[in-house]
Design an enzyme around this catalytic site. Structure first.
Site, mmCIF file in Angstrom:
data_model
loop_
_atom_site.group_PDB
_atom_site.id
_atom_site.type_symbol
_atom_site.label_atom_id
_atom_site.label_comp_id
_atom_site.label_asym_id
_atom_site.label_seq_id
_atom_site.Cartn_x
_atom_site.Cartn_y
_atom_site.Cartn_z
ATOM 1 N N HIS A 119 17.967 -22.892 -0.832
ATOM 2 C CA HIS A 119 18.516 -22.486 -2.121
ATOM 3 C C HIS A 119 19.974 -22.091 -1.909
ATOM 4 O O HIS A 119 20.452 -22.049 -0.768
ATOM 5 C CB HIS A 119 17.713 -21.318 -2.719
ATOM 6 C CG HIS A 119 17.689 -20.099 -1.875
ATOM 7 N ND1 HIS A 119 16.566 -19.663 -1.203
ATOM 8 C CD2 HIS A 119 18.667 -19.218 -1.553
ATOM 9 C CE1 HIS A 119 16.855 -18.573 -0.526
ATOM 10 N NE2 HIS A 119 18.124 -18.276 -0.708
HETATM 11 P P1 TYD Z 1 13.430 -16.203 -0.870
HETATM 12 O O1 TYD Z 1 14.805 -15.634 -0.990
HETATM 13 O O2 TYD Z 1 13.135 -17.436 -1.661
HETATM 14 O O3 TYD Z 1 13.072 -16.454 0.658
HETATM 15 P P2 TYD Z 1 13.690 -17.465 1.763
HETATM 16 O O4 TYD Z 1 15.049 -17.857 1.329
HETATM 17 O O5 TYD Z 1 13.721 -16.680 3.013
HETATM 18 O O6 TYD Z 1 12.787 -18.603 1.919
HETATM 19 O O7 TYD Z 1 12.391 -15.049 -1.227
HETATM 20 C C1 TYD Z 1 11.005 -15.225 -1.048
HETATM 21 C C2 TYD Z 1 10.290 -14.332 -2.035
HETATM 22 O O8 TYD Z 1 10.608 -12.958 -1.803
HETATM 23 C C3 TYD Z 1 10.663 -14.611 -3.489
HETATM 24 O O9 TYD Z 1 9.475 -14.506 -4.267
HETATM 25 C C4 TYD Z 1 11.592 -13.490 -3.866
HETATM 26 C C5 TYD Z 1 11.165 -12.352 -2.966
HETATM 27 N N1 TYD Z 1 12.290 -11.488 -2.578
HETATM 28 C C6 TYD Z 1 12.399 -10.224 -3.110
HETATM 29 O O10 TYD Z 1 11.566 -9.779 -3.923
HETATM 30 N N2 TYD Z 1 13.450 -9.425 -2.733
HETATM 31 C C7 TYD Z 1 14.388 -9.861 -1.838
HETATM 32 O O11 TYD Z 1 15.335 -9.106 -1.504
HETATM 33 C C8 TYD Z 1 14.272 -11.186 -1.307
HETATM 34 C C9 TYD Z 1 15.281 -11.719 -0.334
HETATM 35 C C10 TYD Z 1 13.207 -11.962 -1.704
#
Ligand code: TYD
Length: 145
Positions: A54
């Site tokens: 992303h």
């Molecule tokens: P995401 O940022 O998509 O993870 P990655 O980039 O590591 O694959 O986040 C995964 C899940 O966690 C998503 O449902 C959002 C949640 N999340 C939070 O609630 N707070 C946060 O600070 C972060 C980074 C993610």
């Protein structure tokens, strides 16, 4: 503002070497170019897993391999670079509008992320096509004489 993957660099963090164990510290707006509003970390990452995939519209981040190693792949819509992080005194600064993926996690690795803002799902661009279209539009805007 048009962001380039070349704005994303590995920063050498302060390291206090000591026979009893080394110490690294990070102060917002001093060692990194933003104020720290949030810290999160990835751990227990299974072999072969990929994270990220992303971009963020406004968020600045610093990614540190606190333990073990992994790769961060950054793409500004035109150019891609792969960074290998394997030291807890190196931090990869990631500016806004960078498509990022993380892979190649070693067993037991911990990925710590310092972020310039609290969690906001509206700051995410999660569709690859949307990000690359925005990057293309931005380049077209900048090429108008
Ligand atoms: P995401 O940022 O998509 O993870 P990655 O980039 O590591 O694959 O986040 C995964 C899940 O966690 C998503 O449902 C959002 C949640 N999340 C939070 O609630 N707070 C946060 O600070 C972060 C980074 C993610």
């Amino acid at each position: 503002m048009k962001r380039s993957v070349n704005d994303c660099v590995i920063l050498d963090l302060p390291k206090i070497s000591d026979a009893r164990g080394n110490l690294t510290f990070i102060e917002g707006n001093s060692h990194i170019p933003f104020d720290i509003k949030r810290v999160y970390y990835l751990y227990d990452v299974p072999g072969g897993a990929e994270r990220g995939e992303h971009a963020h519209k406004d968020l600045h981040q610093l990614i540190v391999a606190i333990s073990g190693s992994f790769d961060v792949i950054l793409n500004d819509g035109h150019e891609e670079r792969r960074f290998h992080l394997n030291r807890s005194y190196f931090g990869l600064y990631v500016c806004p509008m960078m498509w990022r993926g993380l892979d190649n996690f070693s067993s037991g690795s911990v990925c710590m992320v310092l972020a310039s803002d609290i969690y906001d799902e509206n700051d995410y661009i999660r569709e690859r096509e949307v990000f690359f279209q925005l990057a293309q539009d931005e380049q077209n805007d900048h090429s108008i004489p």
